[in-house]
Scaffold this active site. Structure first.
Site, short mmCIF file in Angstrom:
data_model
loop_
_atom_site.label_atom_id
_atom_site.label_comp_id
_atom_site.label_asym_id
_atom_site.label_seq_id
_atom_site.Cartn_x
_atom_site.Cartn_y
_atom_site.Cartn_z
CG PHE A 1 -1.90 -1.00 1.40
CD1 PHE A 1 -3.19 -0.81 0.91
CD2 PHE A 1 -1.60 -2.20 2.05
CE1 PHE A 1 -4.16 -1.79 1.06
CE2 PHE A 1 -2.57 -3.18 2.21
CZ PHE A 1 -3.85 -2.98 1.71
CG ASP A 2 0.75 5.97 -1.42
OD1 ASP A 2 1.92 6.29 -1.11
OD2 ASP A 2 -0.18 6.79 -1.52
CG LEU A 3 0.77 6.41 5.06
CD1 LEU A 3 0.01 5.32 5.79
CD2 LEU A 3 1.95 6.90 5.91
CG ASP A 4 0.78 10.73 2.98
OD1 ASP A 4 0.40 10.34 4.10
OD2 ASP A 4 1.81 11.41 2.81
CG ASP B 1 -3.16 8.61 -3.42
OD1 ASP B 1 -3.36 9.82 -3.21
OD2 ASP B 1 -2.06 8.08 -3.23
#
Length: 216
Positions: free
Chosen positions: A8-11, A163
């Site tokens: 996963f990306d975070l932000d 995202d």
């Protein structure tokens, strides 16, 4: 090939830091360049590294600008970060089902840990790769390759969720499957141009996608 690993990306993916990031950029830019930047001007800055972004604005002040940004970001972190629906439950269920889960982010480790602690996601992730751990940031494959190596996972058995186009192209460059999130500030149509394998309308969609992939 079945999927056993999710990165996963975070932000903007696991936690809603959009207002924190925008406010941090506007504070910094208003401090150094009063009345030159509006909200819409800083939206393209979400995704690339701070060094890349500030280098294009003023190469002589990069470190100064980064310091100002990070100070504001740190000081206002907990008041501006919000949760996304179904994220916690989805990550919890992935762990319960035995998936390897990791984070690949272009953020500094200190603020990554703040965000994970605030959202109570810190207990779930086996591996967290930050900008402090690599030479190259997404979309270069290095951060994903490092996470996969630490998880003892193969790219063809992994899915990258993010995202931003950096996440999708980063996944493609590393050889993983990719899933974009429709709640991106960049807009669903923008991410669709990068041809992710899947589009999530909420994080729990991931459980259905993985179930279907691993059944076939």
């Amino acid at each position: 090939m079945k999927i056993n690993t999710v990165l996963f990306d975070l932000d903007g993916t696991l936690i809603n830091t959009n207002e924190l990031i925008i406010s941090s950029f506007l504070h910094t830019l208003h401090t150094y360049y009063p009345n030159q930047y509006k909200r819409e001007d800083v939206l393209p800055f979400i995704g690339p590294s701070l060094h890349d972004t500030f280098s294009k604005i003023d190469e002589s002040k990069v470190e100064e600008l980064i310091t100002s940004y990070r100070q504001f970001n740190h000081d206002h972190h907990d008041e501006l970060v919000e949760e996304y629906e179904t994220v916690y439950e989805t990550v919890q269920e992935l762990k319960k089902q035995g998936y390897k889960v990791g984070i690949v982010t272009t953020k500094a480790r200190q603020t990554v840990e703040m965000g994970l602690k605030l959202s109570k996601l810190d207990e779930f992730f086996d591996v967290v790769v930050t900008i402090d751990d690599v030479e190259h940031v997404k979309p270069h494959p290095e951060p994903l390759q490092k996470a996969l190596q630490l998880l003892d996972a193969k790219p063809e058995e992994a899915l990258m969720v993010g995202d931003n186009h950096h996440d999708i192209v980063g996944g493609q460059n590393a050889g993983t499957k990719t899933a974009a999130v429709s709640w991106t500030l960049k807009g669903r149509a923008y991410l669709e141009t990068y041809k992710p394998d899947f589009m999530l309308d909420k994080m729990s969609d991931l459980l259905l996608i993985l179930s279907d992939m691993n059944r076939s």
